[in-house]
Design an enzyme around this catalytic site. Structure first.
Site, PDB file in Angstrom:
ATOM      1  N   GLU A  90     125.716  31.057-104.504  1.00 43.76           N
ATOM      2  CA  GLU A  90     126.900  30.185-104.230  1.00 43.76           C
ATOM      3  C   GLU A  90     128.004  30.832-103.576  1.00 43.76           C
ATOM      4  O   GLU A  90     128.432  31.823-103.875  1.00 43.76           O
ATOM      5  CB  GLU A  90     127.301  29.907-105.762  1.00 43.76           C
ATOM      6  CG  GLU A  90     126.265  29.014-106.461  1.00 43.76           C
ATOM      7  CD  GLU A  90     126.256  28.986-107.933  1.00 43.76           C
ATOM      8  OE1 GLU A  90     127.559  29.261-108.579  1.00 43.76           O
ATOM      9  OE2 GLU A  90     125.408  28.711-108.769  1.00 43.76           O
ATOM     10  N   ALA A 130     122.939  26.028-108.663  1.00 43.65           N
ATOM     11  CA  ALA A 130     121.688  26.013-109.656  1.00 43.65           C
ATOM     12  C   ALA A 130     121.067  27.261-109.745  1.00 43.65           C
ATOM     13  O   ALA A 130     120.227  27.798-108.851  1.00 43.65           O
ATOM     14  CB  ALA A 130     121.030  25.006-108.741  1.00 43.65           C
ATOM     15  N   GLU A 131     121.497  27.910-110.741  1.00 38.38           N
ATOM     16  CA  GLU A 131     120.858  29.404-110.814  1.00 38.38           C
ATOM     17  C   GLU A 131     119.426  29.653-111.040  1.00 38.38           C
ATOM     18  O   GLU A 131     118.791  30.549-110.578  1.00 38.38           O
ATOM     19  CB  GLU A 131     121.677  29.895-111.948  1.00 38.38           C
ATOM     20  CG  GLU A 131     123.189  30.259-111.814  1.00 38.38           C
ATOM     21  CD  GLU A 131     124.246  29.321-111.583  1.00 38.38           C
ATOM     22  OE1 GLU A 131     123.725  28.051-112.074  1.00 38.38           O
ATOM     23  OE2 GLU A 131     125.206  29.784-111.462  1.00 38.38           O
ATOM     24  N   HIS A 170     134.084  34.914-118.026  1.00 41.23           N
ATOM     25  CA  HIS A 170     134.166  35.623-116.757  1.00 41.23           C
ATOM     26  C   HIS A 170     134.280  37.140-116.807  1.00 41.23           C
ATOM     27  O   HIS A 170     134.866  37.780-115.940  1.00 41.23           O
ATOM     28  CB  HIS A 170     135.234  35.133-115.974  1.00 41.23           C
ATOM     29  CG  HIS A 170     135.035  33.697-115.263  1.00 41.23           C
ATOM     30  ND1 HIS A 170     135.309  32.406-115.895  1.00 41.23           N
ATOM     31  CD2 HIS A 170     134.707  33.259-114.134  1.00 41.23           C
ATOM     32  CE1 HIS A 170     134.905  31.430-115.348  1.00 41.23           C
ATOM     33  NE2 HIS A 170     134.799  32.110-114.092  1.00 41.23           N
TER      34      HIS A 170
HETATM   35  C1  TPP Z   1     126.563  27.639-114.132  1.00 42.01           C
HETATM   36  C2  TPP Z   1     127.673  27.985-113.320  1.00 42.01           C
HETATM   37  N1  TPP Z   1     127.461  28.736-112.082  1.00 42.01           N
HETATM   38  C3  TPP Z   1     128.645  29.047-111.281  1.00 42.01           C
HETATM   39  C4  TPP Z   1     129.759  28.634-111.807  1.00 42.01           C
HETATM   40  C5  TPP Z   1     131.040  29.179-110.993  1.00 42.01           C
HETATM   41  N2  TPP Z   1     131.643  28.041-110.439  1.00 42.01           N
HETATM   42  C6  TPP Z   1     132.876  27.643-110.955  1.00 42.01           C
HETATM   43  S1  TPP Z   1     133.692  26.065-110.208  1.00 42.01           S
HETATM   44  C7  TPP Z   1     132.191  26.125-109.359  1.00 42.01           C
HETATM   45  C8  TPP Z   1     132.169  24.982-108.161  1.00 42.01           C
HETATM   46  C9  TPP Z   1     132.139  23.777-108.989  1.00 42.01           C
HETATM   47  O1  TPP Z   1     131.880  22.575-108.346  1.00 42.01           O
HETATM   48  P1  TPP Z   1     132.047  21.284-108.834  1.00 42.01           P
HETATM   49  O2  TPP Z   1     130.807  21.139-109.851  1.00 42.01           O
HETATM   50  O3  TPP Z   1     131.944  20.112-107.683  1.00 42.01           O
HETATM   51  O4  TPP Z   1     133.385  21.160-109.539  1.00 42.01           O
HETATM   52  P2  TPP Z   1     134.980  21.213-109.057  1.00 42.01           P
HETATM   53  O5  TPP Z   1     135.065  22.430-109.322  1.00 42.01           O
HETATM   54  O6  TPP Z   1     134.647  20.912-107.469  1.00 42.01           O
HETATM   55  O7  TPP Z   1     135.571  20.293-109.635  1.00 42.01           O
HETATM   56  C10 TPP Z   1     131.422  27.164-109.337  1.00 42.01           C
HETATM   57  C11 TPP Z   1     130.252  27.438-108.549  1.00 42.01           C
HETATM   58  C12 TPP Z   1     130.067  28.062-112.902  1.00 42.01           C
HETATM   59  N3  TPP Z   1     131.267  27.683-113.466  1.00 42.01           N
HETATM   60  N4  TPP Z   1     128.952  27.526-113.668  1.00 42.01           N
END
Ligand code: TPP
Ligand code: TPP
Ligand code: MG
Ligand code: MG
Lengths: 324, 348, 324, 348
Positions: A29, A59-60, A127
């Site tokens: 990601e 999507a891990e 984290h």
């Molecule tokens: C399962 C998972 N993988 C990776 C992350 C790291 N991460 C935190 S927020 C984020 C992006 C999230 O995007 P979205 O679902 O569009 O929410 P937004 O932050 O844009 O509101 C990522 C990749 C996470 N929180 N959870």
């Protein structure tokens, strides 16, 4: 040689392999345009293009399953979890598919999974974790936990070369704090070999990752008391260097196992149990474990400090052993 | 309301010729279906004889779907077939004696007794062995397609899943990733209407599983899974579309699981009439009739094929039974691969 | 009292609670019409209706997440994995959400997860595993592994009463093989208390699940040699009854830890490490571990027999300890 | 091709009255949006002052979507809001000083310093605290709805997810289960067009996330997430539909994440024009204008609200800063719940 931070050494190792071997690609990601949450792959997409530095969906399982499929088709994927904590979302793939495919049907799965792990900066319960023990228990997976920039680079290259799934735990708290001389050329550091971080006569500390530095500070304090502490940096915990650990244990007769993960069922238990069994007659005191307590990782600084083993905790453990 | 395209049945020989099959191909398909069923029927006998340890799963009713799809794949294509897809292994050329050896946990099975049932595959034939966890192989199929895309090879990966397993997150992540990146993968849903004892309306809330393809930006097609030629035609289209950069397709092959979930299950929960209705659509009988009516298959030809299959299976059984049990000393070997193995043609 | 198999005792415990408390409901794959893969809930849907015996889609995260949400809303869900092996698909939910919710925000998550586990009948790599060690390492989860019908019933009721996520590992190989007298009325067996399965003076065996019976046979053989073996059936491994284990270890001075899960990082390591540390001065020999080797579980009978610890293996370990 | 219904903007006051909002409600909405933004703006200041440890996430641009949905929920309804949904906490009545205490890791925050950011919630207000893992709370929301369905209560669960997190398996399993069982749950997609640095076309291959609802057997609606009244109206419909047994709805609120992913991120990858265009649609300014034009909000009224909010936040900050750091002796407490806790009104 060049001065590199732990983080730069990881980037350097990865870049070296990507330049040398076009089967190596990166997936995760935000690893492309953004260069990854910690900027390990900054500039990689420019150099290697969007199909070798792949911004994956959130999507891990797709990331890890994708890596496995590509590996079986001859590629050498290096996948990144944004934080090690999120590997829980790919647990099933790793333990069910990747770990067992070779033993079951003889197909090697040469994948590397980079896992920014560990605490120390108020990352909170999701984290900051150190999930290496969970994976070290699964036959078929390898787990690497470098502590120094030099080892980080060398072990990453070894991990990419390795024909098995290798989980590469990189400690976030070392990323920019630790900077040392690192060979500029390509080299490998063997998986499964410990490093004697500090030679000593009286007590052995067995540890890995960021705790190597905590142990070092504690050892310096014990030196003032006239106690000579040996520090074994395991570097890889699966396979772990039992021979080196037992040798050190037999030499000093007293051992402290130190890790940042929680206590019960942490990998320290395996090490302590093995020493206590195989070096039974050589021990002059019980094998002590200094670890995080059995709670999630707290966010607030005073709580986090109480959670992560501190120099004082190690000093206390060492003094107790010294006096035993 | 159905969203997916519903595939027409295949009618005439000329239509089939257009789809790229000559008479030899047509007979090969028939032979592969017979072998598939024959292997599984003999498996049942072995099981009753106490020669198969553990449980035993078969794909009766799914022969056309499995053979049809596999026939549409080229040799450089790869796939991750499941427990109802024996026909894929057969069509790709796995030798039946090895399957019997696998069933019986013998040393010469593809997993040397380490795994059982259809948890096997020959990577040299482009197949990757399934795990039990469903549909954990779909992301792997997508990963194969990713490798082909990265290397710009004209190869396609085929990933199978059951309609029950369509409910799991892996299905979604696989299709999401493949759809956004237009990867060369074809998804095959073996919809046999039951997931163990669970009916379809508890697994998905659309009319068809293929109705979901649209949610991933590609086409979904529902096919009568007892019509081997219709399956072949649609699979061929989908495989060639993927090969030429057109991205994924989801093909849903509708059948009925004609036995219990596994040998211990009498399928009491499946309405009797359902079995009766689908028995009339037996894929092998249906295709045999078609061959007689459309491809002028003679008595002699039919006989030659079925005699050949019987002999093949007989010899296979004999050979498999000669295979020893694995040596216990081998248990600890191969948990980890060695570097040399990466230099073998495993990795394609 | 009534004669019940291990499986019947589980059904009985579950039925008892569902009759007593209408917050208790069952969710899982094929648990309704079919009564579950092992028929533990046979007849339940007729008695309790389709909304208290819920046939879930093939979606382990939906099942466990659904259980957690329902629990937070005041229900007492008992979820079933068709085989314990499939809990890998709900790993993230369990370790990330269910385990940490109470510590983080004070919300109890009273869920029970029934896990048919263990090998011995050629289930192969994905229908035979004993994944309890992986979960016992996660703070916030409890892990229960009953060996007898009586404990299975009492511990299941305790698990349902417990305000925390409890993983209930039921050993498939005991389901129909073990049949004993079980009280017909409702009773609870405390989580966290070991049971002395057999009293002895010379060596302690610490074990749980199906291995209790293996240990028993081995102990009988040792008796013929004049060696008296004590067997501690842990019953629950998180929390585990350290006091009872240490007491036995101090009494006999020699300990063998036995489990069916793989060796490295198995929960036996935690037990051995703890004994070796806390009973250091009382031990007359090293704490030995007898476990499965570090491989997946094989399918073929001779391989599986070589994998699962057998009576001979335990006897050998005990003799070595006796002679130490 | 869009499949989901695209919601109309809300125009007149009469339309809003019909949807169940009187003038007091309208002002409450405005106040809640102001508090929401105010809390997060002050959070930024605290962060720059070094008072917030770790990282810091906000939902600027999402105030209308969050407040609009929360306003449509009844007090007995429950939800699992995320890191962009501060407006939900505010609307449900959480006191801002506790949020500041949470931000700063103080003892009086809802998690007593154990977790940070918006990883908090008050179960007494019907909210369940999020975890980082996205969208791991969706299955939990579905589970709440399951409890309501089992007990035949007229209550609804609301589950939030980002468009990025729509790619994960949990989203699929949640919607599959809810759709097949017609559970009383409303899914809210906070589509702010970026998942960290990842654009939407790499997360899903349809035009809208809501286009996927059909794949789960329920309706999808795309809403302009800067239009608080449109969000309210659609959320109300969906919530009441769920309450009366009509099953789930997926509402997608389209906004732009007006800042970086978190405080450390300058969002260099977001085209400048995108920010400019969406800045014109600021949800608060848009609603203020609407209130002036349609609800005859006077200068005095506006002033009273904004002065009240300022004072509230000022007092909240002061109170939060007085809160001590947590005692380290508390660290080990509460890993496991005690039986007594089940008797408290936690469990609703
Ligand atoms: C399962 C998972 N993988 C990776 C992350 C790291 N991460 C935190 S927020 C984020 C992006 C999230 O995007 P979205 O679902 O569009 O929410 P937004 O932050 O844009 O509101 C990522 C990749 C996470 N929180 N959870
Ligand atoms: C993740 C997972 N959960 C549960 C099971 C147990 N199980 C084996 S087959 C099966 C039903 C599968 O149904 P479907 O996907 O329709 O495939 P079919 O067997 O009908 O071909 C179940 C629940 C499994 N294999 N994997
Ligand atoms: Mg099925
Ligand atoms: Mg987003």
């Amino acid at each position: 040689m060049a001065e590199m931070t732990y983080l730069q050494a990881i980037s350097d190792g990865l870049r070296t392999e990507m330049r040398r071997d076009d089967r190596v690609f990166v997936i995760g990601e935000d690893v492309g345009v953004y260069g990854g949450a910690f900027k390990v792959t900054l500039g990689f997409q420019e150099e290697f293009g969007p199909w070798r530095v792949i911004d994956a969906p959130l999507a891990e399982t797709a990331i890890m399953g994708g890596a496995t499929g590509a590996a079986i088709m001859g590629m050498r994927p290096v996948a990144e979890m944004q934080f090690a904590d999120f590997v829980s979302c790919a647990w099933d793939h790793l333990v069910t598919v990747a770990a067992k495919q070779h033993w079951r049907v003889g197909i090697p799965v040469p994948i590397v999974l980079r896992l920014p792990s560990g605490g120390g900066f108020s990352g909170g319960p999701f984290h900051s974790q150190n999930p290496e023990s969970s994976f070290a228990h699964i036959p078929g997976l390898k787990c690497v936990c470098p502590a120094t920039p030099e080892d980080a680079k060398g072990l990453l290259i070894s991990a990419i070369e390795d024909p098995n799934p290798v989980l590469f735990f990189e400690h976030k708290h070392l990323y920019r704090r630790i900077k040392t001389e690192v060979p500029e050329e390509r080299y490998t550091t063997p998986i499964g070999k410990a490093r004697t971080h500090r030679e000593g006569r009286d007590i052995s500390v067995i540890t890995w990752g960021a705790m190597v530095y905590t142990a070092e500070e504690a050892a310096q304090q014990l030196e003032n008391d006239g106690v000579s502490v040996e520090i074994i940096d395991l570097r890889t915990i699966m396979p772990w260097d039992k021979a080196a650990v037992l040798e050190s244990a037999r030499k000093t007769s007293k051992v402290l196992v130190l890790h940042e993960d929680t206590h019960t069922g942490g990998f320290g238990a395996e090490i302590a149990a093995t020493i206590a069994e195989e070096a039974f007659e050589d021990l002059d005191g019980p094998v002590r474990r200094v670890t995080a307590p059995d709670t999630p990782v707290p966010f607030s600084p005073p709580l986090e400090k109480a959670y992560i083993p501190q120099v004082e905790d190690v000093v206390k453990g060492l003094r107790e052993l010294a006096e035993y | 309301m159905a969203i997916a395209r519903e595939a027409e049945p295949v009618g005439s020989l000329s239509e089939v010729r257009e789809a790229g099959l000559d008479r030899v191909d047509l007979f090969d398909i028939y032979r592969n279906m017979l072998i598939t069923r024959g292997v599984e029927e003999r498996g049942h006998i072995l099981y009753r004889q106490g020669k198969i340890p553990g449980s035993f799963y078969t794909g009766r009713g799914n022969e056309a779907a499995a053979v049809g799809v596999a026939t549409a794949m080229e040799s450089q294509d790869v796939g991750t077939p499941l427990h109802r897809d024996m026909g894929v292994h057969i069509t790709r050329g796995v030798e039946p004696w090895k399957i019997f050896a696998q069933y019986m946990g013998r040393a010469d099975g593809p997993t040397h007794g380490r795994d059982g049932n259809v948890h096997m595959a020959d990577i040299h034939l482009g197949l990757i062995a399934m795990v039990s966890h469903l549909p954990a192989m779909l992301p792997v199929a997508v990963g194969c397609a990713l490798a082909f895309r990265i290397r710009e090879e004209r190869r396609v990966a085929v990933g199978w899943f059951g309609e029950g397993a369509s409910a799991r997150g892996d299905t979604h992540e696989s299709m999401t990733f493949a759809g956004t990146r237009k990867l060369p993968v074809v998804f095959i849903c073996d919809n046999n209407q039951w997931a163990y004892s669970t009916p379809t309306h508890l697994e998905y809330a659309t009319e068809h599983v293929a109705d979901r393809a649209q949610a991933y930006g590609f086409e979904g097609v529902v096919i009568d899974g007892t019509d081997v030629l219709a399956v072949y035609r649609e699979a061929k289209r989908a495989v060639e579309k993927a090969r030429s950069g057109g991205g994924p397709t989801l093909l849903e092959c509708l059948t009925l699981r004609m036995e219990g979930h596994a040998v211990h299950d009498d399928a009491f929960y499946v309405p009797k009439v359902m079995f009766e209705r689908w028995a009339e659509n037996d894929p092998i009988e249906r295709y045999r009739t078609w061959l007689r009516e459309n491809a002028e298959m003679t008595d002699e030809e039919e006989d030659e094929i079925s005699t050949g299959v019987k002999k093949l299976l007989h010899d296979a059984l004999t050979r498999a039974e000669e295979s020893p049990m694995p040596e216990t000393s081998t248990l600890l070997e191969g948990v980890y691969a060695t570097p040399e193995e990466l230099d073998t043609p495993h990795h394609m």
